[in-house]
Design an enzyme around this catalytic site. Structure first.
Site, PDB file in Angstrom:
ATOM      1  CG  ASN A 175      -2.128  -1.234   1.138  1.00 26.90           C
ATOM      2  OD1 ASN A 175      -2.537  -1.411  -0.088  1.00 26.90           O
ATOM      3  ND2 ASN A 175      -2.433  -1.557   2.222  1.00 26.90           N
ATOM      4  CE  LYS A 235       5.390   9.793  -3.462  1.00 28.47           C
ATOM      5  NZ  LYS A 235       5.328   9.605  -4.899  1.00 28.47           N
ATOM      6  CE  LYS A 254       2.012   0.042  -5.216  1.00 26.86           C
ATOM      7  NZ  LYS A 254       1.988   0.813  -4.021  1.00 26.86           N
ATOM      8  CB  THR A 255       4.827   3.407 -10.561  1.00 31.28           C
ATOM      9  OG1 THR A 255       3.493   2.713 -10.466  1.00 31.28           O
ATOM     10  CG2 THR A 255       5.309   3.970 -12.077  1.00 31.28           C
ATOM     11  CB  THR A 256       8.960   5.900  -7.914  1.00 34.20           C
ATOM     12  OG1 THR A 256       7.841   6.749  -8.069  1.00 34.20           O
ATOM     13  CG2 THR A 256      10.334   6.489  -8.134  1.00 34.20           C
ATOM     14  NE  ARG A 260      20.535  -0.201 -10.935  1.00 34.22           N
ATOM     15  CZ  ARG A 260      20.082  -0.349  -9.621  1.00 34.22           C
ATOM     16  NH1 ARG A 260      19.204  -1.612  -9.535  1.00 34.22           N
ATOM     17  NH2 ARG A 260      20.058   0.302  -8.815  1.00 34.22           N
ATOM     18  CG  PHE A 312      -7.007   6.730 -12.223  1.00 33.68           C
ATOM     19  CD1 PHE A 312      -6.236   5.769 -11.418  1.00 33.68           C
ATOM     20  CD2 PHE A 312      -6.512   7.965 -12.545  1.00 33.68           C
ATOM     21  CE1 PHE A 312      -5.105   6.192 -11.017  1.00 33.68           C
ATOM     22  CE2 PHE A 312      -5.347   8.329 -11.958  1.00 33.68           C
ATOM     23  CZ  PHE A 312      -4.650   7.349 -11.050  1.00 33.68           C
ATOM     24  CD1 TRP A 365     -10.737   6.366  -9.543  1.00 33.56           C
ATOM     25  CD2 TRP A 365      -9.570   4.200  -9.551  1.00 33.56           C
ATOM     26  NE1 TRP A 365      -9.299   6.542  -9.494  1.00 33.56           N
ATOM     27  CE2 TRP A 365      -8.819   5.379  -9.386  1.00 33.56           C
ATOM     28  CE3 TRP A 365      -9.273   3.116  -9.569  1.00 33.56           C
ATOM     29  CZ2 TRP A 365      -7.394   4.989  -9.278  1.00 33.56           C
ATOM     30  CZ3 TRP A 365      -7.988   2.613  -9.174  1.00 33.56           C
ATOM     31  CH2 TRP A 365      -7.125   3.568  -9.264  1.00 33.56           C
ATOM     32  CD  GLU A 402      -0.262   1.311 -10.547  1.00 36.86           C
ATOM     33  OE1 GLU A 402      -0.878   0.296  -9.826  1.00 36.86           O
ATOM     34  OE2 GLU A 402       0.194   2.160 -10.142  1.00 36.86           O
TER      35      GLU A 402
END
Length: 199
Positions: free
Chosen positions: A39, A41, A43-45, A53, A94, A96, A131
């Protein structure tokens, strides 16, 4: 030599011996499956950091962005001109916001076809499925289809899967799993996402 320095040196020698032993036993060479979930912040970064790299070494990289594809993405904007990078974005944004299962599923399948192509290409060193966990959670993609494509990829290719609530079967087949923990998030305090920091 002081007692403190001697204790420090002994501790560092013990640590070095342990690290050297681990390095010596790591002899297998192959592509990896990494899962960045949780949960918190980042993950994508983290995935984009790995993309940077790999590109830095001249490897070919493919990124598939589900969910946040229509949002601004500073990493994507900075790297998109690299000829070794191929990016495909799910065009709905998104789910949603769209609230249309049929159109979201169709958009998911369209971008998944690109993912399957990348996952079958031995020239692609790294594939990021950003995602994709939501696509599985909402039932737009079947877990067996995704697992098969990942399992059948070229042996030197690595894959990064990102998103909350990663499917347990992906976690089980992963080589590395990192769970981002949400201790505090500015958004929960009513602070807007910040350009260049959050996206």
């Amino acid at each position: 030599m002081s007692d403190r320095q001697q204790r420090h040196q002994q501790a560092m020698q013990k640590l070095k011996s342990h690290v050297d032993e681990k390095v010596a036993t790591a002899t297998e060479q192959r592509g990896l499956l990494l899962v960045f979930t949780g949960n918190g912040k980042g993950k994508t970064t983290a995935a984009w950091g790995t993309v940077t790299r790999a590109l830095g070494y001249g490897y070919r990289v493919g990124v598939i962005q589900f969910i946040k594809g229509l949002w601004e993405c500073g990493e994507r904007e900075r790297l998109i001109e690299d000829p070794q990078l191929e990016v495909h974005v799910m065009a709905t944004g998104f789910t949603w916001d769209t609230q249309n299962r049929d159109s979201d599923t169709a958009a998911c399948f369209e971008v998944w076809r690109e993912a399957e192509r990348l996952l079958a290409d031995p020239e692609i060193y790294l594939v990021v499925l950003d995602e994709i966990t939501y696509m599985l959670k909402f039932g737009y993609l079947d877990i067996d289809t995704v697992k098969r494509a990942i399992a059948d990829r070229p042996p030197e290719q690595s894959v990064i899967v990102t998103g909350r609530n990663a499917h347990r079967e992906l976690v089980e087949m992963a080589d590395t799993v990192t769970e981002m923990q949400d201790t505090r998030h500015a958004f929960d305090a009513g602070i807007q996402a910040r350009r260049g920091i959050d996206y």
